[in-house]
Design an enzyme around this catalytic site. Structure first.
Site, PDB file in Angstrom:
ATOM      1  N   GLY A 116      11.714  17.338   9.795  1.00 46.89           N
ATOM      2  CA  GLY A 116      12.023  16.045   9.528  1.00 46.89           C
ATOM      3  C   GLY A 116      10.997  15.385  10.223  1.00 46.89           C
ATOM      4  O   GLY A 116      10.202  15.904  11.267  1.00 46.89           O
ATOM      5  N   CYS A 117      10.759  14.020   9.815  1.00 43.57           N
ATOM      6  CA  CYS A 117       9.316  13.442  10.457  1.00 43.57           C
ATOM      7  C   CYS A 117       9.512  13.138  11.696  1.00 43.57           C
ATOM      8  O   CYS A 117       8.658  13.319  12.457  1.00 43.57           O
ATOM      9  CB  CYS A 117       9.072  12.276   9.546  1.00 43.57           C
ATOM     10  SG  CYS A 117      10.661  11.347   9.360  1.00 43.57           S
ATOM     11  N   ASN A 118      10.613  12.534  12.308  1.00 37.55           N
ATOM     12  CA  ASN A 118      10.739  12.094  13.522  1.00 37.55           C
ATOM     13  C   ASN A 118      10.731  13.390  14.713  1.00 37.55           C
ATOM     14  O   ASN A 118      10.391  13.458  15.617  1.00 37.55           O
ATOM     15  CB  ASN A 118      12.174  11.630  13.711  1.00 37.55           C
ATOM     16  CG  ASN A 118      12.156  10.143  12.935  1.00 37.55           C
ATOM     17  OD1 ASN A 118      11.358   9.380  13.120  1.00 37.55           O
ATOM     18  ND2 ASN A 118      13.357  10.179  12.144  1.00 37.55           N
ATOM     19  N   VAL A 119      11.263  14.552  13.957  1.00 37.13           N
ATOM     20  CA  VAL A 119      11.369  16.004  14.706  1.00 37.13           C
ATOM     21  C   VAL A 119       9.779  16.446  15.082  1.00 37.13           C
ATOM     22  O   VAL A 119       9.621  16.854  16.289  1.00 37.13           O
ATOM     23  CB  VAL A 119      12.062  16.931  13.899  1.00 37.13           C
ATOM     24  CG1 VAL A 119      12.258  18.419  14.463  1.00 37.13           C
ATOM     25  CG2 VAL A 119      13.613  16.341  13.473  1.00 37.13           C
TER      26      VAL A 119
END
Ligand code: NAP
Length: 353
Positions: free
Chosen positions: A152-155
């Site tokens: 995931g991008c935020n991850v």
């Protein structure tokens, strides 16, 4: 030696699929052969991504096992839940890269809790820089991989900011707080009222607050890979009026024994951790990342300092959610799976202003 790998992209009309195509047409070893999607099947790619001129006349096909079969590589840029059944039906010798969430989590209980459906299984995790214990990196797992779950991008942003502190033992992961400014493309292309310009412009809007965001278990999983025994994370994303980009501020208490570190010393710890990484750079002490610095590039820029009054380490990480946060990270991992140099076809420089 020049090799050419045939590629099918499912979800080609969406933001993640489109960004994969933008990058893949510049990759010397990838040949885009098939584009598929859902409601836009039968239309031309140029109607959805007019900026990708070289593929503008290519017709989008329906997403079926038949249209995706017969390629060296299949990219799945689909809503979560859609990729599991499709991937199961593809031959084992096809490299499948999932940009969605279906195969990222190891713990089925966490999957069911945050996604509310049956767990599709776990694939090698597509974050080459992820620390595995004190000396390993995830890129070793990706060499020759046949299935890849892109993070995931935020991850990606939060993990890259914090993991040097886990490996070095400087931070206490029992009290991590992350607040992120996130661009609207992170929400995908489907039309929803809260994503309209009339709602978004001049506005900052938190979402999935108070422990509900689906990226929470994935971040915890990563920090545990890096060596954290226990992770307690408060995570709050805030949509801000920009198309691309994530600016992740993640803080955690300084562990005992490290309270005398200067900002230069803690910056050195983070620099040592990322030395030699092609796409993660720690900025010089005092210079803070911004989203404009990474727009269009596969770079992650990181800074770290100590808030002495609060007794906390403050990390800030900037990425382009569609590049390092999705399509660029996918190509980086794919390069490793194919035995190509990790940086092949990927930009480290952004576009500005
Ligand atoms: N956007 C980001 O920054 C980002 C970052 C990291 C990961 N991801 C992940 O990447 C995936 C795609 O996200 P996105 O932002 O590109 O979303 P998007 O812009 O909404 O695009 C979704 C794509 O999936 C297709 N699709 C929708 N329902 C489908 C179905 N039932 N079967 C087959 N195809 C279907 C759509 O086709 P039609 O348009 O033809 O209906 C479209 O091509 C998601 O899992 C997302 O979590 C996105």
């Amino acid at each position: 030696m020049h090799m050419s790998f045939s590629v099918a992209v499912a979800g080609a009309s969406g933001y993640a699929g489109g960004e994969f195509l933008r990058l893949a047409v510049m990759h010397p070893e990838l040949e885009i052969r098939t584009l598929t999607a859902h409601s836009s099947a039968g239309t031309k790619l140029g109607e959805h991504h007019p900026h990708i001129r070289s593929l503008a006349d290519r017709v989008i096909e329906p997403t079926t096992t038949e249209t995706l079969s017969g390629h060296d590589i299949v990219i799945l840029a689909l809503p979560h839940g859609a990729s599991g059944p499709i991937a199961d039906a593809l031959p084992a010798d096809t490299i499948v890269v999932d940009l969605g969430a279906d195969h990222r989590l190891i713990d089925p209980t966490q999957w069911e809790k945050f996604y509310g459906s049956a767990h599709a299984g776990t694939w090698p995790y597509g974050l080459p820089e992820l620390a595995i214990g004190s000396s390993g990196r995830q890129r070793d797992e990706l060499a020759g991989a046949g299935r890849i779950a892109v993070p995931g991008c935020n991850v990606t942003a939060v993990t890259l900011g914090l993991q040097p502190g886990v490996v070095s033992g400087t931070i206490d992961t029992g009290d991590v707080v992350a607040v992120l400014a996130v661009g609207y493309s992170g929400a995908g292309k489907a039309v929803k009222p809260h994503l309209l310009a009339s709602e978004a412009l001049g506005n900052a809007a938190p979402y999935a607050v108070a422990g509900t965001h689906r990226h929470i278990p994935e971040i915890a999983q990563n920090l545990q890979f890096a060596g954290a025994e226990h992770v307690n994370l408060s995570f709050t994303p805030v949509l801000v009026p920009m198309s691309r980009g994530i600016l992740a501020t993640a803080t955690a208490p300084l562990n005992e024994g490290h309270t005398e570190l200067t900002d230069t010393q803690i910056n050195d710890i983070w620099c040592d951790f990322y030395r030699g990484e092609p796409f993660v750079q720690v900025l010089p002490t005092g210079q803070w990342p911004t989203t404009a610095m990474v727009q269009g590039s596969n770079s992650a820029l990181v800074q770290v300092a100590i808030d002495r009054a609060a007794g906390r380490v403050v990390t800030i990480t900037a990425i382009d959610n569609l590049v390092k946060g999705t399509a660029g990270g996918a190509i980086q991992s794919l390069n490793l799976a194919l035995g190509l140099p990790e940086h092949t076809g990927l930009p480290t420089n952004g576009v500005a202003p």
